[in-house]
Design a protein around this motif. Structure first.
Motif, mmCIF file in Angstrom:
data_model
loop_
_atom_site.group_PDB
_atom_site.id
_atom_site.type_symbol
_atom_site.label_atom_id
_atom_site.label_comp_id
_atom_site.label_asym_id
_atom_site.label_seq_id
_atom_site.Cartn_x
_atom_site.Cartn_y
_atom_site.Cartn_z
ATOM 1 N N VAL A 138 9.091 1.045 11.245
ATOM 2 C CA VAL A 138 8.138 0.306 12.077
ATOM 3 C C VAL A 138 6.775 0.283 11.396
ATOM 4 O O VAL A 138 6.326 1.292 10.853
ATOM 5 N N GLY A 139 6.107 -0.871 11.429
ATOM 6 C CA GLY A 139 4.744 -0.984 10.935
ATOM 7 C C GLY A 139 3.808 -1.236 12.106
ATOM 8 O O GLY A 139 4.103 -2.067 12.962
ATOM 9 N N VAL A 140 2.704 -0.519 12.159
ATOM 10 C CA VAL A 140 1.769 -0.625 13.285
ATOM 11 C C VAL A 140 0.368 -0.907 12.756
ATOM 12 O O VAL A 140 -0.124 -0.215 11.858
ATOM 13 N N MET A 141 -0.263 -1.905 13.340
ATOM 14 C CA MET A 141 -1.673 -2.202 13.055
ATOM 15 C C MET A 141 -2.400 -2.234 14.382
ATOM 16 O O MET A 141 -2.125 -3.088 15.234
ATOM 17 N N LEU A 142 -3.314 -1.293 14.578
ATOM 18 C CA LEU A 142 -4.045 -1.209 15.829
ATOM 19 C C LEU A 142 -5.337 -2.012 15.758
ATOM 20 O O LEU A 142 -5.840 -2.333 14.682
ATOM 21 N N GLN A 143 -5.879 -2.297 16.942
ATOM 22 C CA GLN A 143 -7.114 -3.074 17.002
ATOM 23 C C GLN A 143 -8.235 -2.349 16.270
ATOM 24 O O GLN A 143 -9.000 -2.940 15.521
ATOM 25 N N ASP A 144 -8.322 -1.042 16.480
ATOM 26 C CA ASP A 144 -9.202 -0.202 15.672
ATOM 27 C C ASP A 144 -8.312 0.426 14.620
ATOM 28 O O ASP A 144 -7.536 1.332 14.908
#
Length: 235
Positions: free
Chosen positions: A79-85
């Motif tokens: 899984v790849g995750v990019m958060l708003q911050d």
């Protein structure tokens, strides 16, 4: 297309504030699902539940059939995750950070390709704190995608980008989905959702106001008009 992400009767509250209320929707492999809504609609909360960073108060979140909150390292590697911050280390350079992340991955990565494609090569040696907001967004996106994840959870990946960079990000996300990944993108841009989304989930005050193929939701009056018609019904 097989289901890769499922949100089922999910609820998350912070004291008396209900961020997500009984939300249910799913995302398929090989497609871009846009989660559309204004600030405060619950988009980021849902994404953090899917990324294993928050635990739902009720209901279920599943990614590749696994509860993200209890997921082992082998699952997280898919899984790849990019958060708003983005949570990027401010003193590191993009080159050092992304090289480090690449070394944690078993198998080849696409770091060099993505840095070139997103026009980061000329900024790779600068401390992240000295990058513009849009440049930081692109570094966070490379970090989320460099290991070719099966599911990409991207919280407003085009925020702060100029029109040229935004279009390149859209093309990249389409390629990632066409290669078989489930791409879930939060956005408050009607244009973005209509242009890249295969499916759109509309969140309004933490609830799902609509969940359908983009062409179906946008048919006739367009996505923006449809959005306001749906949300005003629930006002």
């Amino acid at each position: 297309m097989s289901e890769a992400v499922r949100v089922e009767n999910l609820r998350r509250a912070f004291g008396s504030t209900v961020a997500v209320a009984d939300a249910s929707w799913s995302a398929a492999a090989g497609a871009i699902t846009c989660v559309l809504g204004p600030n405060g609609a619950g988009k980021t909360t849902v994404m953090e539940c899917l990324g294993g960073l928050q635990r739902p108060d009720d209901g279920r979140a599943r990614v590749l059939g696994t509860d993200p909150w209890r997921a082992p390292a082998a699952h997280r590697a898919r899984v790849g995750v990019m958060l708003q911050d983005g949570g990027l280390p401010q003193s590191a350079t993009p080159r050092r950070l992304l090289t480090h992340l690449s070394r944690l991955v078993a198998g080849p990565t696409r770091t060099a390709e993505l840095m070139e494609r997103l026009d980061l090569d000329g900024r790779a040696g600068r401390p992240i704190r000295r990058l513009s907001g849009g440049e930081k967004q692109r570094v966070a996106l490379v970090a989320a995608l460099l290991h070719r994840p099966e599911v990409a959870l991207l919280d407003e990946p085009s925020a702060g980008l100029d029109p040229h960079a935004r279009r390149e990000v859209w093309r990249l996300l389409r390629q990632v989905a066409d290669d078989g990944a489930a791409v879930v993108v939060t956005t408050h841009s009607f244009d973005e959702a209509e242009r890249i989304g295969d499916r759109v989930v509309i969140l309004h005050r933490g609830r799902v106001a609509a969940d359908a193929p983009t062409a179906e939701l946008a048919q006739g009056t367009g996505l923006e008009a449809r959005y306001f018609a749906l949300t005003e019904e629930q006002a």
